[in-house]
Enzyme design. Structure first.
Site, mmCIF file in Angstrom:
data_model
loop_
_atom_site.group_PDB
_atom_site.id
_atom_site.type_symbol
_atom_site.label_atom_id
_atom_site.label_comp_id
_atom_site.label_asym_id
_atom_site.label_seq_id
_atom_site.Cartn_x
_atom_site.Cartn_y
_atom_site.Cartn_z
ATOM 1 N N ASN A 61 50.703 14.022 25.489
ATOM 2 C CA ASN A 61 51.457 14.616 26.275
ATOM 3 C C ASN A 61 52.076 13.112 27.131
ATOM 4 O O ASN A 61 51.515 11.906 27.060
ATOM 5 C CB ASN A 61 50.061 14.646 27.207
ATOM 6 C CG ASN A 61 49.471 14.695 27.999
ATOM 7 O OD1 ASN A 61 48.557 13.463 27.704
ATOM 8 N ND2 ASN A 61 48.537 14.946 29.334
ATOM 9 N N GLU A 63 54.408 11.845 30.913
ATOM 10 C CA GLU A 63 54.162 13.082 31.662
ATOM 11 C C GLU A 63 55.171 12.353 32.570
ATOM 12 O O GLU A 63 55.654 11.830 32.570
ATOM 13 C CB GLU A 63 52.853 13.062 32.994
ATOM 14 C CG GLU A 63 52.105 13.890 32.077
ATOM 15 C CD GLU A 63 50.670 13.655 33.294
ATOM 16 O OE1 GLU A 63 50.425 13.093 33.800
ATOM 17 O OE2 GLU A 63 49.626 14.807 32.075
ATOM 18 N N CYS A 72 53.160 19.325 27.159
ATOM 19 C CA CYS A 72 51.926 19.046 25.974
ATOM 20 C C CYS A 72 51.785 18.225 25.166
ATOM 21 O O CYS A 72 52.881 18.009 24.723
ATOM 22 C CB CYS A 72 51.775 20.066 26.165
ATOM 23 S SG CYS A 72 51.251 20.728 27.717
ATOM 24 N N GLU A 74 50.458 19.155 22.465
ATOM 25 C CA GLU A 74 51.168 19.959 21.351
ATOM 26 C C GLU A 74 53.188 19.949 21.097
ATOM 27 O O GLU A 74 53.317 20.129 19.672
ATOM 28 C CB GLU A 74 50.906 21.346 21.036
ATOM 29 C CG GLU A 74 49.362 21.517 21.465
ATOM 30 C CD GLU A 74 48.444 21.113 23.032
ATOM 31 O OE1 GLU A 74 48.765 20.562 23.866
ATOM 32 O OE2 GLU A 74 47.395 22.079 23.349
ATOM 33 N N CYS A 111 48.257 26.036 26.099
ATOM 34 C CA CYS A 111 48.741 26.817 26.715
ATOM 35 C C CYS A 111 49.567 27.290 26.278
ATOM 36 O O CYS A 111 50.022 27.226 25.073
ATOM 37 C CB CYS A 111 48.873 25.799 27.651
ATOM 38 S SG CYS A 111 50.742 25.271 27.518
ATOM 39 N N CYS A 114 52.823 26.727 24.452
ATOM 40 C CA CYS A 114 52.590 25.627 23.354
ATOM 41 C C CYS A 114 52.228 26.545 22.449
ATOM 42 O O CYS A 114 52.754 26.435 20.892
ATOM 43 C CB CYS A 114 51.698 24.288 23.415
ATOM 44 S SG CYS A 114 52.023 23.469 24.127
HETATM 45 N N1 THU Z 1 48.534 19.221 28.116
HETATM 46 C C1 THU Z 1 48.391 18.684 27.568
HETATM 47 O O1 THU Z 1 49.121 17.841 26.848
HETATM 48 N N2 THU Z 1 48.115 20.383 25.998
HETATM 49 C C2 THU Z 1 47.037 21.367 26.505
HETATM 50 O O2 THU Z 1 46.639 22.082 25.497
HETATM 51 C C3 THU Z 1 46.843 21.246 28.369
HETATM 52 C C4 THU Z 1 47.212 20.471 28.758
HETATM 53 C C5 THU Z 1 48.355 17.890 29.623
HETATM 54 C C6 THU Z 1 50.172 18.699 30.372
HETATM 55 C C7 THU Z 1 49.136 18.156 31.435
HETATM 56 O O3 THU Z 1 50.169 16.252 30.974
HETATM 57 C C8 THU Z 1 47.461 17.354 31.501
HETATM 58 O O4 THU Z 1 47.693 17.506 30.370
HETATM 59 C C9 THU Z 1 47.263 17.820 32.392
HETATM 60 O O5 THU Z 1 47.098 19.906 32.357
#
Ligand code: THU
Length: 155
Positions: A61, A63, A72, A74, A111, A114
């Site tokens: 991920n 941000e 994310c 994924e 999520c 994804c």
């Molecule tokens: N996140 C992912 O990368 N994958 C998931 O399956 C769930 C959430 C990330 C998004 C964000 O950067 C952090 O986790 C918190 O939600």
């Protein structure tokens, strides 16, 4: 008329009890959480995909201060893998996460956004399996489409 959906999946105590290719993919996903840029959530997610030609790609991920601009793990790795597919399909994705440097105990569930992307890259002819990893248990779904019933597909 009432209709029902059922969801079949497998549960493993650890990666060591999975087949060797899946075990390797889980390890790559765990390692990939170190590629995460998550200064806001401090939730470090790693993902690894296996291609039909055997290649493995990893991502994490990423941000941003403008929160919705982040991505994310994924989708980071799925879009990269699809861009570099060279005719191969994506056969499997594994997802893991760390918090405070410790692997989360329960499997990280992707999520909805994804899942929608997964349904487009894994087809019924070439299904993509989804492996979600926690230190206490690992779940495997044989077809990403099962995680997103009635996904958007109208073009
Ligand atoms: N996140 C992912 O990368 N994958 C998931 O399956 C769930 C959430 C990330 C998004 C964000 O950067 C952090 O986790 C918190 O939600």
């Amino acid at each position: 008329m009432d209709k029902n959906l059922t969801l079949r999946y497998q549960e493993f105590e650890s990666a060591g009890s999975m087949d060797p290719a899946d075990c390797e993919l889980v390890q790559k996903a765990v390692e990939a959480s170190s590629l995460s840029y998550a200064p806001y959530s401090k939730f470090n997610v790693g993902a690894a995909v296996r291609m039909s030609d055997g290649r493995v790609f990893t991502g994490a991920n990423q941000e941003n201060a403008a929160f919705p601009s982040g991505t994310c793990a994924e989708r980071t790795v799925l879009f990269y893998a699809h861009a570099h597919a060279q005719g191969a399909s994506i056969v499997s994705i594994a997802i893991s996460a760390c918090q405070g440097g410790v692997q989360v105990s329960q499997p990280v569930s992707p999520c909805g956004a994804c899942r929608q992307v997964m349904t487009e890259f894994g087809t019924n002819d070439n299904p993509m399996s989804v492996i979600i990893v926690g230190s206490e248990r690992i779940l495997k779904f044989d077809n990403a489409n099962d995680l997103m019933p009635f996904s958007f597909d109208s073009f």
